[in-house]
Motif scaffolding. Structure first.
Motif, PDB file in Angstrom:
ATOM      1  N   THR A  67       0.671  -1.244  -0.227  1.00 30.68           N
ATOM      2  CA  THR A  67      -0.051  -0.062   0.140  1.00 30.68           C
ATOM      3  C   THR A  67       0.796   1.252  -0.041  1.00 30.68           C
ATOM      4  O   THR A  67       0.582   2.122  -0.758  1.00 30.68           O
ATOM      5  N   ILE A  68       1.869   1.197   0.815  1.00 31.29           N
ATOM      6  CA  ILE A  68       2.807   2.524   0.883  1.00 31.29           C
ATOM      7  C   ILE A  68       3.380   2.539  -0.658  1.00 31.29           C
ATOM      8  O   ILE A  68       3.580   3.641  -1.247  1.00 31.29           O
ATOM      9  N   GLY A 105      10.709   8.148  -6.563  1.00 27.33           N
ATOM     10  CA  GLY A 105      10.925   6.765  -7.440  1.00 27.33           C
ATOM     11  C   GLY A 105      12.052   6.046  -6.497  1.00 27.33           C
ATOM     12  O   GLY A 105      11.830   4.598  -6.538  1.00 27.33           O
ATOM     13  N   LEU A 106      13.044   6.580  -5.970  1.00 26.49           N
ATOM     14  CA  LEU A 106      14.048   5.940  -5.054  1.00 26.49           C
ATOM     15  C   LEU A 106      13.141   5.160  -3.931  1.00 26.49           C
ATOM     16  O   LEU A 106      13.476   4.216  -3.336  1.00 26.49           O
ATOM     17  N   SER A 107      12.232   6.169  -3.008  1.00 30.48           N
ATOM     18  CA  SER A 107      11.411   5.675  -2.287  1.00 30.48           C
ATOM     19  C   SER A 107      10.688   4.338  -2.342  1.00 30.48           C
ATOM     20  O   SER A 107      10.412   3.329  -1.987  1.00 30.48           O
ATOM     21  N   PHE A 108       9.996   4.336  -3.825  1.00 28.85           N
ATOM     22  CA  PHE A 108       9.401   3.096  -4.258  1.00 28.85           C
ATOM     23  C   PHE A 108      10.362   2.158  -4.344  1.00 28.85           C
ATOM     24  O   PHE A 108       9.992   0.758  -3.819  1.00 28.85           O
ATOM     25  N   MET A 109      11.455   2.254  -4.803  1.00 30.38           N
ATOM     26  CA  MET A 109      12.270   0.940  -4.598  1.00 30.38           C
ATOM     27  C   MET A 109      12.793   0.453  -3.424  1.00 30.38           C
ATOM     28  O   MET A 109      12.930  -0.705  -3.252  1.00 30.38           O
ATOM     29  N   VAL A 110      12.927   1.542  -2.553  1.00 35.85           N
ATOM     30  CA  VAL A 110      13.253   1.086  -1.083  1.00 35.85           C
ATOM     31  C   VAL A 110      11.901   0.202  -0.529  1.00 35.85           C
ATOM     32  O   VAL A 110      12.265  -0.883   0.014  1.00 35.85           O
ATOM     33  N   THR A 111      10.646   0.851  -0.743  1.00 39.42           N
ATOM     34  CA  THR A 111       9.737  -0.043  -0.159  1.00 39.42           C
ATOM     35  C   THR A 111       9.509  -1.718  -0.910  1.00 39.42           C
ATOM     36  O   THR A 111       9.279  -2.319  -0.235  1.00 39.42           O
ATOM     37  N   GLN A 112       9.922  -1.601  -2.180  1.00 41.55           N
ATOM     38  CA  GLN A 112      10.056  -3.071  -2.742  1.00 41.55           C
ATOM     39  C   GLN A 112      11.130  -3.965  -2.180  1.00 41.55           C
ATOM     40  O   GLN A 112      10.837  -5.026  -1.671  1.00 41.55           O
ATOM     41  N   LEU A 114      12.085  -3.500   0.812  1.00 40.08           N
ATOM     42  CA  LEU A 114      11.641  -3.862   2.231  1.00 40.08           C
ATOM     43  C   LEU A 114      10.832  -5.075   2.281  1.00 40.08           C
ATOM     44  O   LEU A 114      10.736  -5.939   3.026  1.00 40.08           O
ATOM     45  N   LEU A 115       9.884  -5.066   1.295  1.00 39.02           N
ATOM     46  CA  LEU A 115       8.960  -5.988   0.764  1.00 39.02           C
ATOM     47  C   LEU A 115       9.575  -7.284   0.762  1.00 39.02           C
ATOM     48  O   LEU A 115       9.327  -8.359   1.521  1.00 39.02           O
ATOM     49  N   TRP A 116      10.640  -7.337  -0.313  1.00 36.84           N
ATOM     50  CA  TRP A 116      11.170  -8.754  -0.286  1.00 36.84           C
ATOM     51  C   TRP A 116      12.019  -9.096   1.158  1.00 36.84           C
ATOM     52  O   TRP A 116      11.775 -10.231   1.266  1.00 36.84           O
ATOM     53  N   ARG A 117      12.487  -8.271   1.697  1.00 37.30           N
ATOM     54  CA  ARG A 117      13.040  -8.518   2.891  1.00 37.30           C
ATOM     55  C   ARG A 117      12.176  -9.056   4.026  1.00 37.30           C
ATOM     56  O   ARG A 117      12.394 -10.147   4.544  1.00 37.30           O
ATOM     57  N   ASP A 118      10.986  -8.438   4.006  1.00 39.00           N
ATOM     58  CA  ASP A 118       9.877  -8.821   5.140  1.00 39.00           C
ATOM     59  C   ASP A 118       9.447 -10.144   4.568  1.00 39.00           C
ATOM     60  O   ASP A 118       9.332 -11.070   5.347  1.00 39.00           O
ATOM     61  N   LEU A 119       9.328 -10.592   3.391  1.00 40.91           N
ATOM     62  CA  LEU A 119       9.031 -11.929   3.035  1.00 40.91           C
ATOM     63  C   LEU A 119      10.095 -12.928   3.322  1.00 40.91           C
ATOM     64  O   LEU A 119       9.619 -14.133   3.883  1.00 40.91           O
ATOM     65  N   HIS A 120      11.353 -12.636   3.116  1.00 38.64           N
ATOM     66  CA  HIS A 120      12.451 -13.487   3.606  1.00 38.64           C
ATOM     67  C   HIS A 120      12.143 -13.863   4.995  1.00 38.64           C
ATOM     68  O   HIS A 120      12.457 -14.971   5.470  1.00 38.64           O
ATOM     69  N   THR A 121      11.927 -12.874   5.715  1.00 43.52           N
ATOM     70  CA  THR A 121      11.996 -12.717   7.251  1.00 43.52           C
ATOM     71  C   THR A 121      10.832 -13.683   7.633  1.00 43.52           C
ATOM     72  O   THR A 121      10.847 -14.593   8.742  1.00 43.52           O
ATOM     73  N   LYS A 122       9.768 -13.809   6.792  1.00 39.44           N
ATOM     74  CA  LYS A 122       8.705 -14.606   7.330  1.00 39.44           C
ATOM     75  C   LYS A 122       8.760 -16.043   6.703  1.00 39.44           C
ATOM     76  O   LYS A 122       8.057 -16.826   6.611  1.00 39.44           O
ATOM     77  N   GLY A 123       9.984 -16.329   6.255  1.00 40.08           N
ATOM     78  CA  GLY A 123      10.477 -17.874   5.446  1.00 40.08           C
ATOM     79  C   GLY A 123       9.996 -18.097   4.089  1.00 40.08           C
ATOM     80  O   GLY A 123       9.932 -19.272   3.702  1.00 40.08           O
TER      81      GLY A 123
END
Lengths: 197, 575
Positions: A67-68, A105-112, A114-123
């Motif tokens: 959403t962010i 644009g840079l912020s969008f890539m950062v949020t992406q 973070l999303l990938w890292r978040d998914l990895h954190t959840k295994g």
């Protein structure tokens, strides 16, 4: 009389080049649309042939980061539109709005990321099945395009000069703008399809 | 028409700017021609190895066999056989026919035939060739990887193309190569479409364009729309192979967390069926023009021909399912796809009839381009008619995966496109290189090619109808196929004859380009389209003054013409 004629010829040349670049950009956007449409077609096949979605063993992706991302990319479309308007009237504030766009644009890539890292954190890793395959692959593909579009923003630096010729750079501004807005629309469709449903 | 005045660019002076990094559409066209001919040779040699294996199982391939396959004493090994048919199909479709018909003649002809000085985006044009070279390097690199090149067939169906079916790097390189080639073709398509829309000479409406430009333009539209579909499939296949995603891994359903190999087939054929027309439309356009030029008659129903090609282009996008009848598709879908496919017969019949109408009672000049064009009419007729059996569900279920399919698509895609390419090469040779090829040897080339080609593809359809499965290394281990050995030997000898006859073409071509002293005239074929109004070979700026078009491209026999001339230039206006 001759001045009028030559200015009319110049105007015809300008419009001609505008139309030419606009047709080319339209073809480019059609090709990118087909690429993303094919990816979404693949998603649709998996989604409608599946009795439960996400597949068993997976949870829905937390909507916070996507959403962010959606808000950020929508805002960046707005800031780019603002920059386009100011460029046309040769207003010096255009620098500010292109700067905002670059930052968003840079912020969008950062949020992406973070999303990938978040998914990895959840295994959840890309190789774990069709669901994470879709989430990761589609967002990677879209992000790769955003990176290209973000780099293209730097191609607009010459447009920031005070005494710049609008005629010579307008096609560059409009075409990069179309691509930027297009990526926003693609993200919105991806957000609705692969994250919301 | 022309939306703006193009600048005349300076003549290139250095070797690099003239031959390697040229912005000139004519040089880029020639680069694509050499590139295509090189791959035609490689793909053709692979075809001969395939045919040798089928005609003489267990016997070493002559001359180069021992060098290529030392471990088996020169005999093509089974795993290499799979690579050969994969690479042969891929190379011929994507790296030989596409660059010759679309890359070479598209680049060369479009600006000249519409009266422009260059493509709309010369830099993009330059990039498209160099990206194509990169793609060719990626593809051929697969041959030198430890497990060899891709071996999953030119369609690269999963699971043959997944890491389970093809564990080597070769298949990954294949997939990347096709993706990269797609980028190159898309760049070309952007240029072609934009150029045709915005740079036509003043006075040139769409129906005043030669049909060659129609064919090339429609091809560009199909390329722009459908190459990304294959691109998406390739991208996901690369993800499967490199990052471990599960899009095409076999599995029952998405609920078990696995993918679906059939999905790739859908994606492939959504692209793949239009691809048939991507390849063939330029040849159709070229042949439609040449038949008129050499019959000395206006093209019969030229508008209807253009509209028929457009209709076929549109219909080609909704018939892909006929490639997948055997995938347990729902009968409702198979019937729908069959009906839609059959519908293509209508516009096809219209323009085929127009071809016949064009040559009917014409004062035919049987020069080599005309012979090759008539060859296209013949082989396309056969290819089209045999397609009906494959469009029909009931017959397709039997014929699918037999050599009948191979014969059919070689007639339509290989034979007619190849002959169309030769027709174009012989015809535009003077404008491209300033010399004519030897007519006698061109005709010898034509007749041997025609005999060889029909021997091969007709033979394939016969063995296919008899049930010979394609892709088998040695089908004769099955008792019922043992009796097909002699006809397979016949097909192979036909292939050898056809292969050898191409040497005639190569020698003729190389001689004309590099050694022939006698220059061709500006308009040796006596044709009125715009490229024949300028000197041969075309100067780097094409037209000193942008021409003003007054009539269509096929104006013959106007009673107001003076002198010996029976044709009218497009820049002329007669009562």
């Amino acid at each position: 009389m001759s001045t009028v004629l030559s200015s009319s010829t110049l105007n015809k040349e300008r419009v001609g080049r505008q139309i030419t670049s606009s047709i080319a950009m339209t073809v480019i956007l059609v090709t990118f649309s087909m690429l993303f449409a094919s990816l979404l077609l693949g998603f649709t096949v998996f989604r409608i042939t599946s009795e439960v979605w996400p597949p068993m063993g997976f949870e829905r992706v937390d909507l916070f980061l996507p959403t962010i991302s959606t808000i950020v990319i929508a805002l960046s479309s707005f800031t780019f539109w603002k920059y386009e308007r100011l460029f046309l009237i040769e207003n010096s504030e255009k620098k500010l709005w292109l700067g905002f766009t670059t930052l968003l644009g840079l912020s969008f890539m950062v949020t992406q990321m973070l999303l990938w890292r978040d998914l990895h954190t959840k295994g959840i890793y890309v190789q774990d099945g069709i669901f994470p395959s879709i989430i990761f692959s589609f967002t990677w593909t879209h992000a790769a395009h955003v990176v290209v579009a973000w780099l293209l923003l730097f191609y607009l630096v010459p447009t920031l000069k005070e005494d710049v010729s609008v005629e010579s750079l307008e096609n560059r501004v409009f075409n990069i703008g179309k691509f930027w807005h297009f990526l926003g629309v693609v993200w919105l469709i991806m957000y609705i399809t692969i994250f919301l449903f | 028409m022309a939306f703006y005045e193009q600048h005349i660019h300076d003549a290139p002076k250095t070797f690099l700017s003239k031959y390697i990094f040229s912005y000139d559409h004519k040089v880029i066209g020639k680069q694509f021609l050499w590139y295509g001919i090189l791959f035609l040779g490689i793909g053709g040699m692979m075809a001969l190895m395939i045919r040798w294996t089928l005609a003489f199982p267990g016997q070493p391939f002559p001359v180069i066999g021992n060098f290529l396959f030392p471990s088996t004493g020169g005999v093509v090994p089974p795993d290499t056989y799979a690579m050969l048919f994969t690479m042969h199909g891929t190379i011929m479709i994507f790296y030989a026919i596409t660059p010759i018909l679309i890359g070479a003649f598209g680049n060369y002809l479009i600006p000249l035939m519409i009266g422009a000085r260059d493509m709309a985006f010369p830099l993009l044009n330059l990039l498209s060739f160099h990206v194509a070279v990169l793609s060719g390097v990626l593809l051929l690199a697969g041959l030198f990887t430890p497990l060899g090149a891709a071996a999953g067939g030119w369609t690269s169906y999963p699971t043959l193309s997944t890491l389970i079916g093809s564990p080597g790097v070769g298949q990954t390189l294949w997939t990347l190569a096709i993706f990269v080639l797609g980028i190159s073709s898309t760049m070309g398509a952007i240029n072609y479409i934009t150029t045709i829309i915005t740079l036509r000479a003043p006075g040139m409406g769409y129906f005043d364009m030669p049909l060659s430009v129609w064919g090339l333009g429609l091809t560009a539209i199909l390329n722009a729309i459908f190459l990304p579909v294959l691109g998406a499939g390739c991208l996901l296949l690369v993800f499967d192979r490199v990052f471990g995603t599960a899009f095409f891994l076999a599995g029952a359903a998405a609920t078990s967390g696995t993918g679906d190999p059939i999905l790739f087939q859908h994606v492939f054929w959504i692209f793949g069926h239009p691809e048939v027309y991507i390849l063939i439309l330029p040849a159709w356009g070229i042949v439609s023009d040449l038949l008129s030029f050499f019959a000395r008659k206006p093209a019969f129903g030229a508008k209807a021909t253009a509209l028929s090609m457009t209709t076929i282009t549109i219909l080609s996008t909704v018939v892909y399912g006929h490639h997948m009848y055997t995938t347990q598709m729902s009968p409702l879908l198979t019937q729908s796809f069959m009906t839609l496919t059959m519908t293509i017969s209508i516009p096809s019949a219209i323009f085929f009839a127009n071809w016949l109408g064009t040559i009917w009672k014409g004062s035919i000049r049987f020069h080599s381009p005309m012979l090759f064009s008539l060859g296209v009419v013949f082989v396309f007729g056969l290819g089209g008619l045999t397609g009906l059996y494959l469009a029909t569900v009931t017959t397709d279920l039997y014929l699918h995966d037999t050599y009948f399919v191979v014969g059919h698509f070689h007639y339509t895609m290989a034979a007619s496109v190849l002959l169309g390419g030769f027709a174009a090469t012989y015809f535009w040779m003077p404008k491209m290189f300033g010399t004519m090829m030897n007519e006698f040897w061109a005709k010898v080339h034509f007749w041997i090619t025609m005999i060889g080609l029909n021997g091969i593809f007709m033979g394939m359809m016969v063995v296919g109808y008899a049930g010979m499965h394609r892709r088998l290394y040695n089908p004769f281990v099955y008792e019922f196929m043992e009796r097909m050995m002699p006809i397979n030997t016949f097909i192979t000898w036909s292939a050898i004859i056809m292969g050898l006859s191409q040497i005639i073409f190569v020698i003729n071509f190389v001689h004309a380009v590099f050694f022939k002293k006698e220059k061709a005239g500006d308009n040796p074929w006596e044709v009125g389209t715009l490229e024949w109004t300028i000197p041969s070979p075309s100067p780097h700026y094409n037209f000193k003054e942008i021409p003003i078009v007054k009539c269509g491209p096929h104006e013959f026999g106007n009673p107001n013409l003076t002198g010996e001339r029976d044709f009218q230039y497009q820049t002329e206006e007669l009562a």
